[in-house]
Design a protein around this motif. Sequence first.
Motif, short mmCIF file in Angstrom:
data_model
loop_
_atom_site.label_atom_id
_atom_site.label_comp_id
_atom_site.label_asym_id
_atom_site.label_seq_id
_atom_site.Cartn_x
_atom_site.Cartn_y
_atom_site.Cartn_z
N LEU A 41 0.83 -1.21 0.00
CA LEU A 41 0.00 0.00 0.00
C LEU A 41 0.86 1.26 0.00
O LEU A 41 0.53 2.24 -0.67
CB LEU A 41 -0.95 -0.01 1.20
N VAL A 50 -0.35 7.45 -1.24
CA VAL A 50 -0.56 6.88 0.10
C VAL A 50 0.53 7.41 1.02
O VAL A 50 1.72 7.32 0.72
CB VAL A 50 -0.56 5.34 0.07
N THR A 72 -4.61 8.65 -5.61
CA THR A 72 -5.16 7.44 -5.00
C THR A 72 -6.55 7.72 -4.47
O THR A 72 -6.84 8.81 -4.00
CB THR A 72 -4.24 6.95 -3.87
N ILE A 115 -7.33 1.58 -3.38
CA ILE A 115 -6.74 0.96 -2.19
C ILE A 115 -7.40 -0.40 -1.92
O ILE A 115 -6.71 -1.40 -1.68
CB ILE A 115 -6.87 1.89 -0.97
#
Length: 69
Positions: A25, A31, A51, A56
């Motif tokens: 991630l 992120v 993102t 995600i």
Amino acid sequence: MLNRNIVFIDNIETKEQAQMLNERLLNMIGVHTVSIDIERNMVNVEYETPTNLNSIEKEIYDAGFKVLS
């Protein structure tokens, strides 16, 4: 703008799995932070554009974990 979400997942059982998912991630563009609670099956994530929550959740799914709604 920084977004924060909690994603509930299934089948995360070991610290190794959590570390692998954490690294995966964090490699996503946008992120900032990831915190995984194995006991509660929760992933706390802070992110910004490009993102989004869908990407995600897809990354979590692609890593082999079921995302619970």
